[in-house]
Design a protein around this motif. Sequence first.
Motif, PDB file in Angstrom:
ATOM      1  N   SER A   1     -18.459  14.696  13.762  1.00 16.65           N
ATOM      2  CA  SER A   1     -19.471  13.645  13.695  1.00 16.65           C
ATOM      3  C   SER A   1     -18.932  12.476  12.886  1.00 16.65           C
ATOM      4  O   SER A   1     -17.985  12.637  12.106  1.00 16.65           O
ATOM      5  CB  SER A   1     -20.759  14.172  13.050  1.00 16.65           C
TER       6      SER A   1
ATOM      7  N   GLY B   1     -22.816   6.141  11.652  1.00 18.58           N
ATOM      8  CA  GLY B   1     -22.946   4.990  12.529  1.00 18.58           C
ATOM      9  C   GLY B   1     -24.382   4.717  12.912  1.00 18.58           C
ATOM     10  O   GLY B   1     -25.277   5.520  12.661  1.00 18.58           O
ATOM     11  N   ASN B   2     -24.578   3.594  13.532  1.00 13.82           N
ATOM     12  CA  ASN B   2     -25.891   3.155  13.975  1.00 13.82           C
ATOM     13  C   ASN B   2     -25.816   2.876  15.463  1.00 13.82           C
ATOM     14  O   ASN B   2     -25.296   1.844  15.880  1.00 13.82           O
ATOM     15  CB  ASN B   2     -26.318   1.903  13.212  1.00 13.82           C
ATOM     16  N   ARG B   3     -26.314   3.788  16.267  1.00 18.94           N
ATOM     17  CA  ARG B   3     -26.203   3.611  17.714  1.00 18.94           C
ATOM     18  C   ARG B   3     -27.415   2.902  18.319  1.00 18.94           C
ATOM     19  O   ARG B   3     -27.427   2.637  19.523  1.00 18.94           O
ATOM     20  CB  ARG B   3     -25.983   4.953  18.410  1.00 18.94           C
TER      21      ARG B   3
ATOM     22  N   ASN C   1     -22.617  10.582  17.093  1.00 15.20           N
ATOM     23  CA  ASN C   1     -22.060   9.222  17.062  1.00 15.20           C
ATOM     24  C   ASN C   1     -20.622   9.137  17.553  1.00 15.20           C
ATOM     25  O   ASN C   1     -20.045   8.047  17.557  1.00 15.20           O
ATOM     26  CB  ASN C   1     -22.146   8.597  15.661  1.00 15.20           C
TER      27      ASN C   1
ATOM     28  N   ARG D   1     -13.573   3.017  16.530  1.00  8.63           N
ATOM     29  CA  ARG D   1     -14.974   2.606  16.446  1.00  8.63           C
ATOM     30  C   ARG D   1     -15.181   1.405  17.369  1.00  8.63           C
ATOM     31  O   ARG D   1     -14.362   0.485  17.380  1.00  8.63           O
ATOM     32  CB  ARG D   1     -15.339   2.228  15.015  1.00  8.63           C
TER      33      ARG D   1
ATOM     34  N   GLY E   1     -20.447   2.918  18.003  1.00 10.31           N
ATOM     35  CA  GLY E   1     -20.153   4.288  18.375  1.00 10.31           C
ATOM     36  C   GLY E   1     -18.692   4.568  18.093  1.00 10.31           C
ATOM     37  O   GLY E   1     -17.926   3.665  17.725  1.00 10.31           O
TER      38      GLY E   1
END
Length: 249
Positions: free
Chosen positions: A38, A41-43, A71, A142, A164
């Motif tokens: 994992s 992050g902010n998806r 993520n 990323r 992501g």
Amino acid sequence: MKRRMFTSLRSFIPWSLAVLILNAGLSWAGFTPPKNLSRPGNREGAATRGICKVQTAANEPDLTTLVPASNIGLTAANRPTFYWYLPANNYQALEFALFQTLANGTQVQIYKQQFPMANRPRLDSITLAGDVPPLQEGVDYRWTVSLICNASDPDPSQIRFVEGWVQRVALPETLEQQLRQASYLQRYDLLASNGLWYDALDTLIKLRQKQPNDGKIQALWTELMTAQEVALPQLGNLAIAQSSRSNGR
């Protein structure tokens, strides 16, 4: 030379059994991500200041990168396709960027491209072109998607941002042989059950575009989006054939 295998893959089911199961339409293995993998992050997008907004209907997601709940997803491709959901909005531009993680943890931008917002599809995508350095195996990358309100004044407070992660892995010879003999549906199931997120997702979307009226394929999409390992239920009912196109870059 023996090819390097990645240990996170699930054990393979016998190919003869897989063919029988898939042809009979009795069972789908579903997406099986590697364990203990994992990334932060902010998806999913969040509200920004300023005049630019997204217009989402009830139960419609915000700007969202199509990555698993962890993520990060795996790929066997050196230049994979990345997908995200793009709601209606009044932003001027969309920007895609890709960053490579170095051995010391530093992230270096290796690609950035900005596009005008006009006529972009709801299920949007980009495939890395030949002039982009190919992904290296075992390296974290990323990727980000940003909605820019004013291209001439990129105020960070007015940028809607999601991200992501992707990691390229070697394709085991056994799986490679199975994929060569597989139909599109079988190919999707093999890729998904062996944790190759980006490859499975791209296969399923392209299959839906080829067969837009196939209820089984739409059911597989809903199953994938609503799976606990993915947890994007608001995308489960998306008509993926009508909502996506390939932009080539």
